[in-house]
Design an enzyme around this catalytic site. Structure first.
Site, PDB file in Angstrom:
ATOM      1  N   CYS A   1       0.810  -1.215   0.000  1.00  0.00           N
ATOM      2  CA  CYS A   1       0.000   0.000   0.000  1.00  0.00           C
ATOM      3  C   CYS A   1       0.848   1.271   0.000  1.00  0.00           C
ATOM      4  O   CYS A   1       0.499   2.244  -0.684  1.00  0.00           O
ATOM      5  CB  CYS A   1      -0.948  -0.012   1.190  1.00  0.00           C
TER       6      CYS A   1
ATOM      7  N   HIS B   1      -2.539   0.435   7.104  1.00  0.00           N
ATOM      8  CA  HIS B   1      -2.768   0.672   5.668  1.00  0.00           C
ATOM      9  C   HIS B   1      -2.461   2.136   5.365  1.00  0.00           C
ATOM     10  O   HIS B   1      -2.402   2.982   6.268  1.00  0.00           O
ATOM     11  CB  HIS B   1      -4.222   0.344   5.340  1.00  0.00           C
TER      12      HIS B   1
ATOM     13  N   ASP C   1      -7.989   4.768  -3.060  1.00  0.00           N
ATOM     14  CA  ASP C   1      -7.112   3.700  -2.574  1.00  0.00           C
ATOM     15  C   ASP C   1      -6.548   2.921  -3.757  1.00  0.00           C
ATOM     16  O   ASP C   1      -7.218   2.044  -4.315  1.00  0.00           O
ATOM     17  CB  ASP C   1      -7.882   2.763  -1.645  1.00  0.00           C
TER      18      ASP C   1
END
Length: 701
Positions: free
Chosen positions: A428, A471, A486
């Protein structure tokens, strides 16, 4: 005295302690130390062994008593060891270590009964202090066991004859103190300053105020709990569980950093009050309605950050609200704490006082190939932001990009270029960093958000969020509001829906730092059920017992007063008529009930004392007989008095003779514990029989 009884004695004489009593004190020290040991230096065990060894040799007359010089040297060595271990003596852990060390060293100068009582009392204090480390169920159970042992030692010091008697006395004292303990827990205000000791720089989560490729993967290796949450009302869908913690807006080409409001105000020439505010509601979101209300059970943390599901909006306590949508507490969390927080579930809708150009800054010479790529995609999107962002997301979803928790190392100065055009493998942080750089390259304001995604939902409805749920994602300013974006969803949608454990290429890195974690066996049904049951029990303990604060105490007392009012009203309704007469009658009934309760308690206490003191029971019987005209003669013994009356007492005669016999046996014969208890019970029955028969005869002297 039999040999067995001689061995059971723990005091060599009226003052000096025997080896048995010293062993008992040492066992108590070991139990107290066991409560602290997971949080304290392991060499404390060596200190305890050295002190016990010296005392053993001193008792065997191989070493002299520890003098003042030796004891001062021990304290100095302890202080130096703690200073070397912690680097300071001003933190909570070093202060606790000092208390524990003095408690252990105290055994060197423990020679009398008074010294032993001091050791036990210091052990009580050290047991209480253990709750500064942890307040969970295992700690509470361990502390109860330690207190029982220390209480047992005090009873021994008070002169208990046998171990069984000492344990019975200890259980009785603990049972008597339990109602007082519960009442104090429910009604006594919490002492804030006690919990404000200098804390260690410990953190509940592994998040830091700067990230670079590599950080989040390290968190994925741990199953440490970050926080727990329970929703009041609607629960978010799996794809909505984005827990914001803080934003990162400063990029130097390699790392993204969080900029504090104080530094931002100084650097941009702003008033600090434009960037941060204290209160119960965020000041920049006027009229926004909360979508989720969550009760968070937070872990101890030396940092002020608080997680929120989307933008935080309001709370039932004063917090520190930052203009970028971050929420902070007014003080570090010294222990687990509850927080009710309402949030939107979305990115903040307000722009903040800073101009959007702050969020478009990039280092001038960094990542040239990424800039060129962004300009080419921008031209292809004809300058339309959503089309541009969609093109970037589509590019991440194509081969050869892949999601992995073990990507190749990025070592160049232009790390985004190296990731986008060479390695094309990451997690991420890689994708969020690349997305933010590409957006800023074409003038779109963008920032990275660090937090957590997901969380394990338990059968009772609460969520546990762990380190491996950490995250990072991106917020982009579009159409008058921040929009969550995202990029991980394009490359690994299973990470969004099912969590980090679902990523196929992350198997080796996932939980790598937790080799004994029960989560590794979550595929085994019965083990997983045991884990969930324990976590549910532990959550209820933390929420109900540890989370019992002043607000809960006030609410409980208010409910008690309300029910008393309701009971009083119901009592008045049962009486005929209304007004002052009914009120006084009701008051008389309540007083009668209280009097009955007090009388019952007095009778129970009277019987308890008589059961433990046969002389008191016989004296009261003699006083009862005297009031009926059958007093003892001058110089007559209690047993002689009863036997003399037995000849003329009719049906009560055998009972009077047996009372005299039992009294003499209890008073003068060497009895075991079981026989003594049986004779006490027999004496009580006989005394009751005497009173019953003489009262039935209406006997007077």
């Amino acid at each position: 005295m039999s040999p067995g009884e001689a061995r059971s004695a723990v005091l060599a004489d009226g003052r000096a302690l025997s080896a048995a009593m010293l062993r008992r004190l040492f066992v108590g020290q070991c139990l107290v130390l066991a409560l602290h040991l997971p949080f304290m230096p392991a060499w404390m065990v060596g200190l305890a062994a050295l002190v016990a060894g010296y005392r053993y040799l001193q008792l065997r007359r191989r070493l002299p008593r520890a003098g003042v010089v030796l004891r001062l040297a021990g304290v100095a060595a302890l202080t130096g060891g703690l200073w070397l271990h912690y680097g300071t003596l001003g933190r909570m852990e070093s202060m606790i270590g000092l208390l524990l060390g003095v408690y252990l060293l105290k055994l060197l100068e423990t020679h009398t009964r008074r010294d032993a009582r001091v050791v036990v009392l210091i052990g009580m204090v050290a047991t209480t202090v253990a709750f500064l480390h942890d307040q969970g169920i295992p700690m509470a159970a361990g502390a109860l066991m330690v207190v029982a042992w220390l209480m047992h030692s005090l009873v021994w010091l008070a002169g208990a004859a046998t171990a069984r008697q000492a344990w019975r006395e200890s259980a009785w004292l603990l049972g008597l103190s339990a109602p007082l303990m519960v009442m104090l827990f429910l009604a006594f205000p919490r002492l804030g300053p006690l919990w404000n000791l200098p804390q260690a720089e410990r953190a509940a989560t592994g998040l830091t105020d700067e990230i670079a490729p590599g950080d989040i993967a390290e968190l994925s290796r741990s199953d440490r709990r970050a926080f727990r949450a329970r929703f009041e009302g609607d629960e978010p869908a799996p794809g909505e569980r984005y827990w914001r913690v803080y934003t990162l807006s400063e990029f130097d080409g390699e790392r993204w950093r969080r900029v504090s409001p104080e530094r931002l105000a100084t650097g941009e020439g702003r008033d600090l009050r434009e960037l941060v505010a204290e209160g119960a509601r965020v000041p920049w979101s006027s009229g926004a309605e909360p979508r989720f209300m969550a009760e968070l059970l937070l872990e101890p943390d030396s940092r002020p950050w608080r997680p929120s599901l989307g933008a935080p909006l309001e709370s039932d306590e004063r917090l520190r609200w930052l203009a970028d949508g971050t929420v902070e507490g007014l003080a570090p969390l010294a222990s687990r704490s509850l927080l009710r927080l309402a949030s939107s579930g979305l990115a903040p809708s307000w722009p903040g006082p800073l101009e959007t150009r702050w969020y478009t800054r990039l280092p001038g010479d960094a990542n040239p190939r990424s800039r060129a790529l962004a300009e080419r995609l921008w031209r292809q999107a004809q300058g339309e932001p959503r089309a541009f962002l969609a093109a970037v997301m589509a590019r991440f979803g194509e081969a050869p990009f892949r999601y992995t928790l073990a990507p190749p190392r990025l070592a160049s100065h232009d790390r985004v270029d190296e990731f986008l055009f060479e390695s094309r493998a990451g997690y991420c942080t890689h994708y969020a960093s690349a997305m933010a750089v590409l957006a800023r390259s074409v003038g779109l304001p963008a920032r990275i958000v660090a937090g957590f995604l997901g969380g394990e939902r338990h059968p009772d409805g609460h969520y546990t969020v762990r380190d491996y749920d950490a995250h990072a994602w991106v917020e982009v300013w579009l159409e008058g509001a921040w929009q969550r974006l995202d990029p991980t969803a394009a490359i690994a949608p299973e990470r969004i829906e099912q969590g980090a454990e679902a990523v196929e290429d992350g198997g080796e890195a996932f939980l790598a730092d937790s080799p004994f974690s029960p989560l590794r066996m979550r595929e085994l049904g019965w083990i997983n059920r045991l884990r969930l049951d324990w976590e549910r029990l532990e959550y209820r303990w933390q929420r109900g017992v540890i989370g019992y604060r002043d607000e809960a105490r006030s609410a409980l007392l208010a409910r008690v007063v309300e029910r008393l009012h309701a009971f009083w009203g119901a009592l008045l309704d049962l009486l005929p008529g209304r007004g002052p007469v009914a009120w006084w009658v009701g008051l008389a009934l309540v007083l009668a009930a209280l009097g009955g309760l007090a009388g019952g308690l007095h009778l129970a206490w009277r019987r308890y004392r008589e059961g433990r003191d046969e002389a008191l029971r016989i004296r009261r019987l003699q006083a009862w007989l005297s009031r009926r005209g059958m007093p003892p003669r001058e110089g007559e013994s209690p047993a002689g008095h009863l036997r003399r009356l037995a000849d003329s007492a009719g049906a009560a005669g055998p009972a009077l003779r047996d009372c005299a016999h039992q009294f003499e046996r209890l008073r003068y014969a060497p009895l075991g514990a079981a026989e003594r208890r049986a004779r006490c019970q027999a004496l009580g029955r006989r005394v009751a029989e005497v009173r019953r028969r003489l009262a039935g005869q209406g006997a007077t002297g």
